[in-house]
Scaffold this motif. Structure first.
Motif, PDB file in Angstrom:
ATOM      1  N   GLU A  92       0.805  -1.228   0.000  1.00 15.79           N
ATOM      2  CA  GLU A  92       0.000   0.000   0.000  1.00 15.79           C
ATOM      3  C   GLU A  92       0.840   1.281   0.000  1.00 15.79           C
ATOM      4  O   GLU A  92       0.565   2.183  -0.786  1.00 15.79           O
ATOM      5  CB  GLU A  92      -0.984  -0.017   1.177  1.00 15.79           C
ATOM      6  N   PRO A  93       1.891   1.397   0.842  1.00 18.53           N
ATOM      7  CA  PRO A  93       2.674   2.649   0.798  1.00 18.53           C
ATOM      8  C   PRO A  93       3.287   2.926  -0.581  1.00 18.53           C
ATOM      9  O   PRO A  93       3.260   4.052  -1.053  1.00 18.53           O
ATOM     10  CB  PRO A  93       3.766   2.426   1.851  1.00 18.53           C
ATOM     11  N   PHE A  94       3.809   1.882  -1.228  1.00 15.40           N
ATOM     12  CA  PHE A  94       4.390   2.055  -2.557  1.00 15.40           C
ATOM     13  C   PHE A  94       3.309   2.382  -3.585  1.00 15.40           C
ATOM     14  O   PHE A  94       3.461   3.306  -4.389  1.00 15.40           O
ATOM     15  CB  PHE A  94       5.159   0.801  -2.981  1.00 15.40           C
ATOM     16  N   LEU A  95       2.222   1.619  -3.567  1.00 12.23           N
ATOM     17  CA  LEU A  95       1.156   1.813  -4.549  1.00 12.23           C
ATOM     18  C   LEU A  95       0.529   3.202  -4.426  1.00 12.23           C
ATOM     19  O   LEU A  95       0.361   3.910  -5.415  1.00 12.23           O
ATOM     20  CB  LEU A  95       0.076   0.736  -4.377  1.00 12.23           C
ATOM     21  N   HIS A  96       0.182   3.594  -3.209  1.00 10.39           N
ATOM     22  CA  HIS A  96      -0.502   4.874  -2.987  1.00 10.39           C
ATOM     23  C   HIS A  96       0.453   6.057  -3.057  1.00 10.39           C
ATOM     24  O   HIS A  96       0.094   7.110  -3.572  1.00 10.39           O
ATOM     25  CB  HIS A  96      -1.224   4.863  -1.636  1.00 10.39           C
ATOM     26  N   GLY A  97       1.660   5.878  -2.557  1.00  7.40           N
ATOM     27  CA  GLY A  97       2.586   7.003  -2.457  1.00  7.40           C
ATOM     28  C   GLY A  97       3.501   7.219  -3.642  1.00  7.40           C
ATOM     29  O   GLY A  97       4.015   8.318  -3.842  1.00  7.40           O
ATOM     30  N   VAL A  98       3.717   6.165  -4.452  1.00  4.20           N
ATOM     31  CA  VAL A  98       4.677   6.279  -5.555  1.00  4.20           C
ATOM     32  C   VAL A  98       4.039   5.915  -6.902  1.00  4.20           C
ATOM     33  O   VAL A  98       3.989   6.745  -7.811  1.00  4.20           O
ATOM     34  CB  VAL A  98       5.916   5.372  -5.312  1.00  4.20           C
ATOM     35  N   PHE A  99       3.554   4.693  -7.022  1.00  2.00           N
ATOM     36  CA  PHE A  99       3.110   4.192  -8.321  1.00  2.00           C
ATOM     37  C   PHE A  99       1.936   4.977  -8.897  1.00  2.00           C
ATOM     38  O   PHE A  99       1.979   5.427 -10.037  1.00  2.00           O
ATOM     39  CB  PHE A  99       2.761   2.703  -8.224  1.00  2.00           C
ATOM     40  N   PHE A 100       0.887   5.154  -8.122  1.00  4.12           N
ATOM     41  CA  PHE A 100      -0.295   5.814  -8.664  1.00  4.12           C
ATOM     42  C   PHE A 100      -0.145   7.328  -8.817  1.00  4.12           C
ATOM     43  O   PHE A 100      -0.703   7.889  -9.760  1.00  4.12           O
ATOM     44  CB  PHE A 100      -1.553   5.410  -7.892  1.00  4.12           C
ATOM     45  N   PRO A 101       0.628   8.033  -7.972  1.00  9.76           N
ATOM     46  CA  PRO A 101       0.914   9.441  -8.315  1.00  9.76           C
ATOM     47  C   PRO A 101       1.702   9.563  -9.624  1.00  9.76           C
ATOM     48  O   PRO A 101       1.432  10.455 -10.422  1.00  9.76           O
ATOM     49  CB  PRO A 101       1.728   9.942  -7.124  1.00  9.76           C
ATOM     50  N   LEU A 102       2.650   8.650  -9.847  1.00 12.01           N
ATOM     51  CA  LEU A 102       3.374   8.662 -11.120  1.00 12.01           C
ATOM     52  C   LEU A 102       2.417   8.453 -12.289  1.00 12.01           C
ATOM     53  O   LEU A 102       2.549   9.093 -13.334  1.00 12.01           O
ATOM     54  CB  LEU A 102       4.433   7.559 -11.143  1.00 12.01           C
ATOM     55  N   TYR A 103       1.459   7.590 -12.096  1.00 12.51           N
ATOM     56  CA  TYR A 103       0.458   7.305 -13.136  1.00 12.51           C
ATOM     57  C   TYR A 103      -0.351   8.559 -13.474  1.00 12.51           C
ATOM     58  O   TYR A 103      -0.419   8.970 -14.628  1.00 12.51           O
ATOM     59  CB  TYR A 103      -0.448   6.166 -12.640  1.00 12.51           C
TER      60      TYR A 103
END
Length: 178
Positions: free
Chosen positions: A146-157
Motif C-alpha cells: 500500500e505505501p508504494f502503490l498509494h505514495g509512488v506508483f499511482f501518483p506517477l500514473y
C-alpha cells in the motif's frame, strides 16, 4: 534590466499566466469547499466515490462505498473488506487545476483551449476513478504494498498522464506548435 524583460518576455508571460490561473482556480475551489459543513464530504468527492463504486461493481458484487458518520470521507469496501477511504484530495481537482493552468498559460485560440481543457479534464477524471478502483483492488490483494502503490506508483500514473497531455498540447495545439 529592460533588456532582460524583453529577452525573457515569453517565459515571464508563461509564468505569470500559469501562476495567476493556478491561484484563481485554487481560490475558487477553496471557496467551493467552504460551502460544506465540517465533517461533511463535498459533492465532487462524493461523485468520484460513487463512480469508483460503480467501476468496482463491474468486477465484483462484493464491493461498495459508504459515507463515514464522523469524518469527511467515503469508506471503500472490496470483497466486503474495508480497504480504503476516499477523501477530498482523492478527487483529482488539484491535478485538474494544475493541468488547466498549464494549458491556459500556453493557449492562443479560445475554442481549441476550451475543448482541450474539457477533454483533458474529463480524461483525468475518468482515469482517476479507475486509479482509485485499481488501487483499492491491489490493496486488497497486496496490503503490504500500500505505501508504494498509494505514495509512488499511482501518483506517477496520474501525473504522467497530465505530463503527456501537456506535451500533446504544446506540440500540437499551443501557440508554440510548429
Amino acid at each position: 534590466m529592460k533588456k532582460y524583460f524583453i529577452l525573457y518576455k515569453p517565459f515571464l508571460l508563461f509564468l505569470g499566466t500559469f501562476f495567476l490561473t493556478y491561484i484563481v482556480l485554487t481560490f475558487l475551489y477553496q471557496q467551493y469547499l467552504k460551502g460544506f459543513e465540517e465533517n461533511k464530504i463535498d459533492s465532487i468527492t462524493r461523485m468520484v466515490s460513487e463512480n469508483t463504486g460503480q467501476v468496482l461493481q463491474l468486477f465484483t458484487d462484493e464491493s461498495s462505498i459508504e459515507e463515514s458518520a464522523e469524518h469527511p470521507y467515503m469508506k471503500l469496501f472490496y470483497e466486503q473488506k474495508y480497504v480504503a477511504r476516499i477523501v477530498e484530495g482523492c478527487n483529482a481537482i488539484s491535478v485538474i487545476i494544475l493541468f488547466i493552468s498549464f494549458v491556459v498559460a500556453f493557449s492562443e485560440k479560445l475554442k481549441a483551449s476550451l475543448l482541450f481543457i474539457f477533454g483533458g479534464s474529463l480524461l483525468i477524471y475518468v482515469l482517476n476513478v479507475f486509479r482509485i478502483a485499481t488501487l483499492s483492488a491491489l490493496i486488497f490483494y497486496f496490503p503490504k504494498q500500500e505505501p508504494f502503490l498509494h505514495g509512488v506508483f499511482f501518483p506517477l500514473y496520474i501525473y504522467g498522464v497530465v505530463f503527456i497531455l501537456w506535451l500533446i498540447w504544446v506540440r500540437k495545439f499551443s501557440r508554440y506548435a510548429s
